[in-house]
Design a protein around this motif. Sequence first.
Motif, short mmCIF file in Angstrom:
data_model
loop_
_atom_site.label_atom_id
_atom_site.label_comp_id
_atom_site.label_asym_id
_atom_site.label_seq_id
_atom_site.Cartn_x
_atom_site.Cartn_y
_atom_site.Cartn_z
N VAL A 1 0.84 -1.20 0.00
CA VAL A 1 0.00 0.00 0.00
C VAL A 1 0.86 1.24 0.00
N MET A 2 1.86 1.29 0.92
CA MET A 2 2.69 2.48 1.04
C MET A 2 3.62 2.65 -0.15
N GLU A 3 4.01 1.55 -0.79
CA GLU A 3 4.82 1.66 -2.00
C GLU A 3 4.00 2.31 -3.12
N ARG A 4 2.73 1.95 -3.20
CA ARG A 4 1.85 2.56 -4.21
C ARG A 4 1.68 4.06 -3.94
N VAL A 5 1.49 4.42 -2.67
CA VAL A 5 1.36 5.84 -2.31
C VAL A 5 2.66 6.58 -2.63
N GLN A 6 3.80 5.97 -2.31
CA GLN A 6 5.09 6.60 -2.56
C GLN A 6 5.30 6.87 -4.04
N ARG A 7 4.92 5.91 -4.90
CA ARG A 7 5.04 6.11 -6.34
C ARG A 7 4.19 7.28 -6.80
N SER A 8 3.00 7.39 -6.22
CA SER A 8 2.10 8.49 -6.58
C SER A 8 2.65 9.83 -6.12
N LEU A 9 3.22 9.87 -4.91
CA LEU A 9 3.82 11.10 -4.39
C LEU A 9 4.96 11.56 -5.29
N GLU A 10 5.81 10.62 -5.68
CA GLU A 10 6.93 10.96 -6.56
C GLU A 10 6.45 11.44 -7.91
N LYS A 11 5.39 10.84 -8.42
CA LYS A 11 4.84 11.24 -9.71
C LYS A 11 4.30 12.66 -9.66
N VAL A 12 3.55 12.98 -8.60
CA VAL A 12 2.98 14.32 -8.44
C VAL A 12 4.10 15.35 -8.28
N CYS A 13 5.11 15.01 -7.49
CA CYS A 13 6.25 15.93 -7.31
C CYS A 13 6.95 16.20 -8.64
N ASP A 14 7.10 15.16 -9.44
CA ASP A 14 7.75 15.31 -10.74
C ASP A 14 6.89 16.15 -11.68
N GLN A 15 5.58 15.87 -11.71
CA GLN A 15 4.68 16.61 -12.61
C GLN A 15 4.55 18.07 -12.20
N ARG A 16 4.51 18.33 -10.91
CA ARG A 16 4.32 19.71 -10.40
C ARG A 16 5.63 20.41 -10.09
N THR B 1 -0.67 26.91 6.62
CA THR B 1 -0.53 26.28 5.30
C THR B 1 -1.45 26.97 4.33
N ASN B 2 -0.87 27.48 3.24
CA ASN B 2 -1.67 28.09 2.19
C ASN B 2 -2.28 26.97 1.35
N PRO B 3 -3.60 26.96 1.19
CA PRO B 3 -4.25 25.88 0.44
C PRO B 3 -3.72 25.70 -0.98
N LYS B 4 -3.14 26.73 -1.57
CA LYS B 4 -2.64 26.59 -2.94
C LYS B 4 -1.43 25.66 -3.01
N HIS B 5 -0.82 25.38 -1.85
CA HIS B 5 0.32 24.46 -1.82
C HIS B 5 -0.09 23.04 -1.40
N ASP B 6 -1.42 22.82 -1.29
CA ASP B 6 -1.92 21.50 -0.89
C ASP B 6 -2.08 20.61 -2.12
N TYR B 7 -1.30 19.54 -2.17
CA TYR B 7 -1.31 18.63 -3.32
C TYR B 7 -2.02 17.31 -3.01
N THR B 8 -2.80 17.31 -1.93
CA THR B 8 -3.50 16.09 -1.52
C THR B 8 -4.40 15.56 -2.63
N ASP B 9 -5.19 16.46 -3.24
CA ASP B 9 -6.13 16.04 -4.29
C ASP B 9 -5.42 15.44 -5.49
N TYR B 10 -4.25 15.98 -5.82
CA TYR B 10 -3.52 15.46 -6.98
C TYR B 10 -3.05 14.02 -6.73
N VAL B 11 -2.59 13.77 -5.50
CA VAL B 11 -2.15 12.42 -5.15
C VAL B 11 -3.34 11.47 -5.16
N MET B 12 -4.46 11.91 -4.57
CA MET B 12 -5.66 11.08 -4.53
C MET B 12 -6.16 10.78 -5.94
N GLU B 13 -6.11 11.77 -6.81
CA GLU B 13 -6.53 11.57 -8.20
C GLU B 13 -5.64 10.54 -8.89
#
Length: 200
Positions: A121-136, A153-165
Amino acid sequence: MKKIVFLVLLSSVLAFHAQAQKFGYVDMEYITSKMPEYQKAVREMDQFSERWAKEIQEKFVEIDRLQRTYMAEEVLLTDELKRKRQNEIKEKELEAREYNDRVFGMDGMMFEKKKELMKPVMERVQRSLEKVCDQRRLDFLFDKSSGIVLVYTNPKHDYTDYVMEDLGIETKPAAAASAVPSDPTSTNPINQNSITKKPK
Protein backbone atom coordinates in the motif's frame (compact mmCIF):
# COMPACT_ATOMS: atom_id res chain seq x y z
CA MET A 1 33.34 44.07 9.44
CA LYS A 2 34.33 41.36 6.95
CA LYS A 3 32.49 38.80 9.08
CA ILE A 4 29.27 40.86 8.97
CA VAL A 5 29.51 41.28 5.17
CA PHE A 6 30.06 37.51 4.79
CA LEU A 7 27.00 36.72 6.93
CA VAL A 8 24.83 39.14 4.93
CA LEU A 9 26.01 37.58 1.64
CA LEU A 10 25.41 34.06 3.00
CA SER A 11 21.89 35.00 4.09
CA SER A 12 21.17 36.46 0.66
CA VAL A 13 22.39 33.31 -1.11
CA LEU A 14 20.32 31.04 1.16
CA ALA A 15 17.25 33.24 0.67
CA PHE A 16 17.72 33.10 -3.12
CA HIS A 17 17.94 29.30 -3.11
CA ALA A 18 14.92 29.01 -0.83
CA GLN A 19 12.89 31.17 -3.23
CA ALA A 20 13.97 29.05 -6.18
CA GLN A 21 12.69 25.85 -4.55
CA LYS A 22 9.06 24.80 -4.71
CA PHE A 23 7.35 23.42 -1.64
CA GLY A 24 4.08 21.59 -1.13
CA TYR A 25 2.25 19.45 1.38
CA VAL A 26 -0.28 16.61 1.52
CA ASP A 27 -2.48 15.13 4.21
CA MET A 28 -1.35 11.49 4.31
CA GLU A 29 -3.81 10.60 7.04
CA TYR A 30 -6.70 11.78 4.89
CA ILE A 31 -5.35 10.05 1.76
CA THR A 32 -4.90 6.66 3.44
CA SER A 33 -8.30 6.94 5.16
CA LYS A 34 -9.85 6.95 1.68
CA MET A 35 -7.86 3.95 0.41
CA PRO A 36 -9.83 0.66 0.67
CA GLU A 37 -6.62 -1.41 0.57
CA TYR A 38 -5.14 0.61 3.45
CA GLN A 39 -8.29 0.17 5.54
CA LYS A 40 -8.28 -3.58 4.72
CA ALA A 41 -4.66 -3.83 5.93
CA VAL A 42 -5.57 -1.99 9.15
CA ARG A 43 -8.48 -4.38 9.78
CA GLU A 44 -6.23 -7.39 9.21
CA MET A 45 -3.63 -5.95 11.60
CA ASP A 46 -6.35 -5.45 14.23
CA GLN A 47 -7.44 -9.07 13.82
CA PHE A 48 -3.89 -10.35 14.31
CA SER A 49 -3.40 -8.05 17.29
CA GLU A 50 -6.64 -9.19 18.94
CA ARG A 51 -5.84 -12.86 18.35
CA TRP A 52 -2.33 -12.58 19.80
CA ALA A 53 -3.51 -10.45 22.73
CA LYS A 54 -6.15 -13.10 23.51
CA GLU A 55 -3.52 -15.86 23.45
CA ILE A 56 -1.32 -13.88 25.86
CA GLN A 57 -4.27 -13.14 28.14
CA GLU A 58 -5.13 -16.84 28.25
CA LYS A 59 -1.58 -17.63 29.32
CA PHE A 60 -1.79 -15.18 32.24
CA VAL A 61 -5.26 -16.47 33.20
CA GLU A 62 -3.75 -19.97 33.42
CA ILE A 63 -0.89 -18.63 35.57
CA ASP A 64 -3.40 -16.95 37.89
CA ARG A 65 -5.34 -20.23 38.17
CA LEU A 66 -2.14 -22.14 39.05
CA GLN A 67 -1.21 -19.55 41.70
CA ARG A 68 -4.65 -19.68 43.33
CA THR A 69 -4.63 -23.48 43.33
CA TYR A 70 -1.14 -23.52 44.85
CA MET A 71 -2.11 -21.07 47.61
CA ALA A 72 -5.21 -23.16 48.45
CA GLU A 73 -3.22 -26.40 48.64
CA GLU A 74 0.08 -25.06 50.01
CA VAL A 75 -0.46 -26.30 53.58
CA LEU A 76 -1.04 -29.85 52.34
CA LEU A 77 2.06 -30.02 50.10
CA THR A 78 5.49 -31.36 50.95
CA ASP A 79 8.49 -29.08 50.46
CA GLU A 80 9.40 -30.95 47.30
CA LEU A 81 5.91 -30.50 45.81
CA LYS A 82 5.93 -26.82 46.81
CA ARG A 83 9.18 -26.26 44.91
CA LYS A 84 7.82 -28.17 41.93
CA ARG A 85 4.62 -26.07 41.80
CA GLN A 86 6.54 -22.80 42.29
CA ASN A 87 8.96 -23.68 39.47
CA GLU A 88 6.04 -24.57 37.21
CA ILE A 89 4.41 -21.18 37.86
CA LYS A 90 7.70 -19.32 37.27
CA GLU A 91 8.25 -21.17 33.98
CA LYS A 92 4.72 -20.31 32.83
CA GLU A 93 5.25 -16.63 33.73
CA LEU A 94 8.55 -16.52 31.86
CA GLU A 95 6.98 -18.22 28.84
CA ALA A 96 4.08 -15.72 28.79
CA ARG A 97 6.39 -12.69 29.06
CA GLU A 98 8.70 -14.01 26.34
CA TYR A 99 5.73 -14.66 24.05
CA ASN A 100 4.39 -11.16 24.71
CA ASP A 101 7.80 -9.67 23.79
CA ARG A 102 8.02 -11.91 20.73
CA VAL A 103 4.64 -10.64 19.51
CA PHE A 104 4.48 -6.98 20.57
CA GLY A 105 8.14 -6.13 21.25
CA MET A 106 10.42 -4.15 18.95
CA ASP A 107 10.78 -5.97 15.61
CA GLY A 108 8.28 -8.52 16.94
CA MET A 109 5.64 -10.49 15.06
CA MET A 110 3.20 -7.56 15.08
CA PHE A 111 5.85 -5.22 13.66
CA GLU A 112 6.69 -7.72 10.90
CA LYS A 113 3.02 -8.30 10.09
CA LYS A 114 2.43 -4.55 9.83
CA LYS A 115 5.37 -4.24 7.42
CA GLU A 116 4.07 -7.15 5.36
CA LEU A 117 0.52 -5.77 5.10
CA MET A 118 1.39 -2.08 4.68
CA LYS A 119 4.37 -2.36 2.33
CA PRO A 120 2.44 -2.78 -0.95
CA VAL A 121 0.00 0.00 0.00
CA MET A 122 2.69 2.48 1.04
CA GLU A 123 4.82 1.66 -2.00
CA ARG A 124 1.85 2.56 -4.21
CA VAL A 125 1.36 5.84 -2.31
CA GLN A 126 5.09 6.60 -2.56
CA ARG A 127 5.04 6.11 -6.34
CA SER A 128 2.10 8.49 -6.58
CA LEU A 129 3.82 11.10 -4.39
CA GLU A 130 6.93 10.96 -6.56
CA LYS A 131 4.84 11.24 -9.71
CA VAL A 132 2.98 14.32 -8.44
CA CYS A 133 6.25 15.93 -7.31
CA ASP A 134 7.75 15.31 -10.74
CA GLN A 135 4.68 16.61 -12.61
CA ARG A 136 4.32 19.71 -10.40
CA ARG A 137 8.09 20.30 -10.19
CA LEU A 138 8.16 20.18 -6.38
CA ASP A 139 11.46 20.13 -4.50
CA PHE A 140 9.92 19.32 -1.10
CA LEU A 141 6.63 17.70 -0.09
CA PHE A 142 5.59 17.65 3.57
CA ASP A 143 2.98 15.54 5.33
CA LYS A 144 0.78 17.89 7.36
CA SER A 145 -0.64 14.95 9.38
CA SER A 146 2.80 13.88 10.64
CA GLY A 147 4.75 15.27 13.57
CA ILE A 148 5.93 18.27 11.52
CA VAL A 149 4.47 21.45 12.99
CA LEU A 150 3.01 23.64 10.26
CA VAL A 151 1.65 26.77 11.92
CA TYR A 152 0.15 27.98 8.64
CA THR A 153 -0.53 26.28 5.30
CA ASN A 154 -1.67 28.09 2.19
CA PRO A 155 -4.25 25.88 0.44
CA LYS A 156 -2.64 26.59 -2.94
CA HIS A 157 0.32 24.46 -1.82
CA ASP A 158 -1.92 21.50 -0.89
CA TYR A 159 -1.31 18.63 -3.32
CA THR A 160 -3.50 16.09 -1.52
CA ASP A 161 -6.13 16.04 -4.29
CA TYR A 162 -3.52 15.46 -6.98
CA VAL A 163 -2.15 12.42 -5.15
CA MET A 164 -5.66 11.08 -4.53
CA GLU A 165 -6.53 11.57 -8.20
CA ASP A 166 -3.41 9.66 -9.25
CA LEU A 167 -4.38 6.85 -6.86
CA GLY A 168 -7.88 6.75 -8.35
CA ILE A 169 -9.55 7.96 -5.14
CA GLU A 170 -12.67 10.12 -5.35
CA THR A 171 -11.70 13.64 -4.23
CA LYS A 172 -15.19 15.12 -4.31
CA PRO A 173 -16.74 15.23 -0.81
CA ALA A 174 -20.10 13.44 -0.74
CA ALA A 175 -21.74 16.31 1.16
CA ALA A 176 -20.59 18.85 -1.41
CA ALA A 177 -21.86 16.69 -4.26
CA SER A 178 -25.33 16.37 -2.74
CA ALA A 179 -25.42 20.10 -2.01
CA VAL A 180 -25.15 21.01 -5.70
CA PRO A 181 -28.71 21.44 -7.03
CA SER A 182 -29.58 19.56 -10.20
CA ASP A 183 -31.13 21.91 -12.77
CA PRO A 184 -32.46 20.01 -15.79
CA THR A 185 -32.85 23.29 -17.71
CA SER A 186 -29.21 24.23 -17.31
CA THR A 187 -27.15 24.13 -20.52
CA ASN A 188 -23.84 24.63 -18.74
CA PRO A 189 -23.46 21.93 -16.04
CA ILE A 190 -20.99 22.57 -13.24
CA ASN A 191 -17.66 20.78 -13.60
CA GLN A 192 -17.20 19.10 -10.21
CA ASN A 193 -13.44 18.73 -10.74
CA SER A 194 -13.13 22.50 -10.91
CA ILE A 195 -14.73 22.73 -7.48
CA THR A 196 -12.41 20.32 -5.70
CA LYS A 197 -9.16 20.81 -7.62
CA LYS A 198 -6.94 23.45 -6.09
CA PRO A 199 -5.61 25.93 -8.66
CA LYS A 200 -1.91 25.99 -9.27
